[in-house]
Design a protein around this motif. Structure first.
Motif, PDB file in Angstrom:
ATOM      1  N   MET D   1       0.852  -1.176   0.000  1.00  0.00           N
ATOM      2  CA  MET D   1       0.000   0.000   0.000  1.00  0.00           C
ATOM      3  C   MET D   1       0.892   1.231   0.000  1.00  0.00           C
ATOM      4  O   MET D   1       2.086   1.148   0.293  1.00  0.00           O
ATOM      5  CB  MET D   1      -0.895  -0.051   1.231  1.00  0.00           C
ATOM      6  CG  MET D   1      -1.714  -1.352   1.266  1.00  0.00           C
ATOM      7  SD  MET D   1      -2.631  -1.600   2.801  1.00  0.00           S
ATOM      8  CE  MET D   1      -4.044  -0.549   2.499  1.00  0.00           C
ATOM      9  N   LEU D   2       0.281   2.347  -0.367  1.00  0.00           N
ATOM     10  CA  LEU D   2       1.032   3.587  -0.470  1.00  0.00           C
ATOM     11  C   LEU D   2       0.468   4.601   0.509  1.00  0.00           C
ATOM     12  O   LEU D   2      -0.723   4.601   0.821  1.00  0.00           O
ATOM     13  CB  LEU D   2       0.903   4.156  -1.886  1.00  0.00           C
ATOM     14  CG  LEU D   2       1.385   3.255  -3.020  1.00  0.00           C
ATOM     15  CD1 LEU D   2       0.930   3.800  -4.354  1.00  0.00           C
ATOM     16  CD2 LEU D   2       2.908   3.127  -2.984  1.00  0.00           C
ATOM     17  N   ARG D   3       1.358   5.511   0.976  1.00  0.00           N
ATOM     18  CA  ARG D   3       0.922   6.639   1.780  1.00  0.00           C
ATOM     19  C   ARG D   3       1.239   7.899   1.002  1.00  0.00           C
ATOM     20  O   ARG D   3       2.278   7.972   0.324  1.00  0.00           O
ATOM     21  CB  ARG D   3       1.689   6.662   3.103  1.00  0.00           C
ATOM     22  CG  ARG D   3       1.338   7.866   3.958  1.00  0.00           C
ATOM     23  CD  ARG D   3       1.891   7.801   5.362  1.00  0.00           C
ATOM     24  NE  ARG D   3       3.288   7.432   5.423  1.00  0.00           N
ATOM     25  CZ  ARG D   3       4.053   7.645   6.488  1.00  0.00           C
ATOM     26  NH1 ARG D   3       3.544   8.217   7.575  1.00  0.00           N
ATOM     27  NH2 ARG D   3       5.301   7.278   6.499  1.00  0.00           N
ATOM     28  N   GLY D   4       0.379   8.900   1.081  1.00  0.00           N
ATOM     29  CA  GLY D   4       0.673  10.138   0.367  1.00  0.00           C
ATOM     30  C   GLY D   4      -0.249  11.254   0.786  1.00  0.00           C
ATOM     31  O   GLY D   4      -1.143  11.064   1.608  1.00  0.00           O
ATOM     32  N   ILE D   5       0.019  12.429   0.217  1.00  0.00           N
ATOM     33  CA  ILE D   5      -0.771  13.625   0.510  1.00  0.00           C
ATOM     34  C   ILE D   5      -1.582  13.994  -0.730  1.00  0.00           C
ATOM     35  O   ILE D   5      -1.033  14.062  -1.836  1.00  0.00           O
ATOM     36  CB  ILE D   5       0.148  14.797   0.911  1.00  0.00           C
ATOM     37  CG1 ILE D   5       0.900  14.454   2.202  1.00  0.00           C
ATOM     38  CG2 ILE D   5      -0.647  16.089   1.083  1.00  0.00           C
ATOM     39  CD1 ILE D   5       1.844  15.551   2.668  1.00  0.00           C
ATOM     40  N   ILE D   6      -2.873  14.228  -0.532  1.00  0.00           N
ATOM     41  CA  ILE D   6      -3.739  14.615  -1.656  1.00  0.00           C
ATOM     42  C   ILE D   6      -3.379  16.024  -2.096  1.00  0.00           C
ATOM     43  O   ILE D   6      -3.391  16.955  -1.295  1.00  0.00           O
ATOM     44  CB  ILE D   6      -5.224  14.541  -1.260  1.00  0.00           C
ATOM     45  CG1 ILE D   6      -5.590  13.116  -0.824  1.00  0.00           C
ATOM     46  CG2 ILE D   6      -6.115  14.992  -2.415  1.00  0.00           C
ATOM     47  CD1 ILE D   6      -7.038  12.952  -0.378  1.00  0.00           C
ATOM     48  N   ARG D   7      -3.026  16.161  -3.380  1.00  0.00           N
ATOM     49  CA  ARG D   7      -2.603  17.464  -3.913  1.00  0.00           C
ATOM     50  C   ARG D   7      -3.683  18.145  -4.745  1.00  0.00           C
ATOM     51  O   ARG D   7      -3.637  19.368  -4.938  1.00  0.00           O
ATOM     52  CB  ARG D   7      -1.360  17.284  -4.786  1.00  0.00           C
ATOM     53  CG  ARG D   7      -0.138  16.828  -4.025  1.00  0.00           C
ATOM     54  CD  ARG D   7       0.211  17.826  -2.947  1.00  0.00           C
ATOM     55  NE  ARG D   7       1.520  17.533  -2.355  1.00  0.00           N
ATOM     56  CZ  ARG D   7       1.913  18.048  -1.198  1.00  0.00           C
ATOM     57  NH1 ARG D   7       1.115  18.842  -0.505  1.00  0.00           N
ATOM     58  NH2 ARG D   7       3.091  17.749  -0.710  1.00  0.00           N
ATOM     59  N   GLY D   8      -4.599  17.366  -5.289  1.00  0.00           N
ATOM     60  CA  GLY D   8      -5.632  17.990  -6.114  1.00  0.00           C
ATOM     61  C   GLY D   8      -6.642  16.963  -6.557  1.00  0.00           C
ATOM     62  O   GLY D   8      -6.536  15.788  -6.209  1.00  0.00           O
ATOM     63  N   ASN D   9      -7.647  17.438  -7.283  1.00  0.00           N
ATOM     64  CA  ASN D   9      -8.627  16.491  -7.816  1.00  0.00           C
ATOM     65  C   ASN D   9      -8.704  16.648  -9.326  1.00  0.00           C
ATOM     66  O   ASN D   9      -8.312  17.678  -9.880  1.00  0.00           O
ATOM     67  CB  ASN D   9      -9.987  16.696  -7.155  1.00  0.00           C
ATOM     68  CG  ASN D   9     -10.610  18.009  -7.535  1.00  0.00           C
ATOM     69  OD1 ASN D   9      -9.935  19.040  -7.500  1.00  0.00           O
ATOM     70  ND2 ASN D   9     -11.872  17.992  -7.919  1.00  0.00           N
ATOM     71  N   ILE D  10      -9.193  15.630  -9.983  1.00  0.00           N
ATOM     72  CA  ILE D  10      -9.223  15.614 -11.443  1.00  0.00           C
ATOM     73  C   ILE D  10     -10.665  15.407 -11.871  1.00  0.00           C
ATOM     74  O   ILE D  10     -11.342  14.497 -11.375  1.00  0.00           O
ATOM     75  CB  ILE D  10      -8.299  14.504 -11.980  1.00  0.00           C
ATOM     76  CG1 ILE D  10      -6.847  14.916 -11.711  1.00  0.00           C
ATOM     77  CG2 ILE D  10      -8.539  14.251 -13.454  1.00  0.00           C
ATOM     78  CD1 ILE D  10      -5.845  13.848 -12.009  1.00  0.00           C
ATOM     79  N   VAL D  11     -11.112  16.262 -12.785  1.00  0.00           N
ATOM     80  CA  VAL D  11     -12.504  16.197 -13.220  1.00  0.00           C
ATOM     81  C   VAL D  11     -12.585  15.574 -14.609  1.00  0.00           C
ATOM     82  O   VAL D  11     -11.854  15.964 -15.526  1.00  0.00           O
ATOM     83  CB  VAL D  11     -13.128  17.615 -13.233  1.00  0.00           C
ATOM     84  CG1 VAL D  11     -14.583  17.549 -13.692  1.00  0.00           C
ATOM     85  CG2 VAL D  11     -13.043  18.241 -11.848  1.00  0.00           C
ATOM     86  N   SER D  12     -13.454  14.601 -14.732  1.00  0.00           N
ATOM     87  CA  SER D  12     -13.679  13.940 -16.015  1.00  0.00           C
ATOM     88  C   SER D  12     -15.180  13.772 -16.211  1.00  0.00           C
ATOM     89  O   SER D  12     -15.810  12.936 -15.565  1.00  0.00           O
ATOM     90  CB  SER D  12     -12.981  12.576 -16.024  1.00  0.00           C
ATOM     91  OG  SER D  12     -13.409  11.812 -17.122  1.00  0.00           O
ATOM     92  N   THR D  13     -15.737  14.587 -17.118  1.00  0.00           N
ATOM     93  CA  THR D  13     -17.183  14.506 -17.355  1.00  0.00           C
ATOM     94  C   THR D  13     -17.522  13.288 -18.219  1.00  0.00           C
ATOM     95  O   THR D  13     -18.490  12.579 -17.967  1.00  0.00           O
ATOM     96  CB  THR D  13     -17.674  15.797 -18.051  1.00  0.00           C
ATOM     97  OG1 THR D  13     -17.291  16.902 -17.229  1.00  0.00           O
ATOM     98  CG2 THR D  13     -19.179  15.787 -18.218  1.00  0.00           C
ATOM     99  N   ARG D  14     -16.689  13.070 -19.214  1.00  0.00           N
ATOM    100  CA  ARG D  14     -16.953  11.969 -20.166  1.00  0.00           C
ATOM    101  C   ARG D  14     -16.131  10.773 -19.725  1.00  0.00           C
ATOM    102  O   ARG D  14     -14.910  10.747 -19.879  1.00  0.00           O
ATOM    103  CB  ARG D  14     -16.519  12.452 -21.554  1.00  0.00           C
ATOM    104  CG  ARG D  14     -16.934  11.550 -22.701  1.00  0.00           C
ATOM    105  CD  ARG D  14     -16.809  12.339 -23.984  1.00  0.00           C
ATOM    106  NE  ARG D  14     -16.515  11.527 -25.149  1.00  0.00           N
ATOM    107  CZ  ARG D  14     -16.001  12.024 -26.257  1.00  0.00           C
ATOM    108  NH1 ARG D  14     -15.695  13.308 -26.331  1.00  0.00           N
ATOM    109  NH2 ARG D  14     -15.775  11.230 -27.290  1.00  0.00           N
ATOM    110  N   LYS D  15     -16.812   9.807 -19.144  1.00  0.00           N
ATOM    111  CA  LYS D  15     -16.058   8.660 -18.617  1.00  0.00           C
ATOM    112  C   LYS D  15     -16.924   7.413 -18.599  1.00  0.00           C
ATOM    113  O   LYS D  15     -18.129   7.464 -18.877  1.00  0.00           O
ATOM    114  CB  LYS D  15     -15.549   8.972 -17.218  1.00  0.00           C
ATOM    115  CG  LYS D  15     -16.625   9.316 -16.214  1.00  0.00           C
ATOM    116  CD  LYS D  15     -16.005   9.542 -14.840  1.00  0.00           C
ATOM    117  CE  LYS D  15     -17.047  10.038 -13.847  1.00  0.00           C
ATOM    118  NZ  LYS D  15     -17.421  11.441 -14.050  1.00  0.00           N
TER     119      LYS D  15
END
Lengths: 82, 82, 82, 82, 82
Positions: D1-15
């Motif tokens: 497993m990985l540990r990390g810090i959330i830096r941003g979000n990604i938006v995808s309308t068409r998926k």
């Protein structure tokens, strides 16, 4: 799949029951016939020994080479290279 | 499979229900007996502690070492190296 | 998936029974049309030969390209690039 | 497993339809408490937000953390680190 | 999951039957909004074209995005980033 040379074995007395009897080998990976200095630990399934060049399967497919396909193992030596 | 030394544990109070009770350990990977400076986080299944050298299984095979094989976990400590 | 050029084949007489008849190819990976100097070993499923540029599928999905989907294999050549 | 810090979000309308409603977060990986400059994109399953330190499960095990275990997703945030 | 920009497509006439009709795209990976110079080949499932920024799922989860979930494929474009 990976090719490499078996460099040693690893002994673990206290382990998951499904892994009892497994022979853990540390294998140095080769690419294009050259040693890479990278290593993987794999369970032997073909009677390979230290110094032999072997083929390794990784991931969930590796378990298909074991007697116990439910063993928590992710790398198995599946062949000895001629 | 990977070999490494347990360096610490990670506490997560708010997590997936299927992971409640899991002990998350941060493990420094060794190759050929030398530390690599690379780390993985794995759930303990054998009662291992900080400073011990362990074997880790990754990927979907890791879950086979857990009581709850449906837990969303991709790395488990499956043995303690002698 | 990976693209690469077949550089050679690997012979293994002593291997898992489910791999008998498999043709193991060593493939140099390409990215963006350039050779990377990295290699993977894959089982051929499309009659590819040395020097040809091929597509490779890795992981458990690879087995779906084999006659024996229970073979302990984690990389298969699934196409020849035009 | 990985540990990390959330830096941003990604938006995808068409998926893919099975991913509608998924919150895609870009997470910077940490090893041994230090940032690595490497990133992974994971679907949130625990209500984590930007700046929080999280645990991530990758591979097919990740899907077990989702309501729709058939969603084509290979990385999920499964816990928030205290 | 991975984010990247589609750089080109790859044509393979001779391939596994389950992959007939698949559109293979070569995608340059981005991390934290920057191009990495690393590439992956993925099958399109959302009608993405060259130059578009997309989300990619890898491993066995990728197949869940395809009409034929038994296709030997390990990477699929599952969304277009806005």
């Amino acid at each position: 799949m990976l090719r490499g040379i078996i460099r040693g074995n690893i002994v673990s007395t206290r382990k998951q029951e499904a892994l009892v009897g497994s022979k853990f080998m540390e294998v140095e990976i080769m690419e294009n016939g050259e040693l890479t200095g990278k290593y993987v630990i794999a369970v032997d399934s073909v009677g390979a020994g230290i110094g032999e060049t072997v083929l390794i399967t990784t991931g969930s497919s590796a378990r298909l080479a074991l007697h116990n396909t439910n063993a928590p193992c992710d790398a198995v030596i599946v062949g000895i290279v001629d």
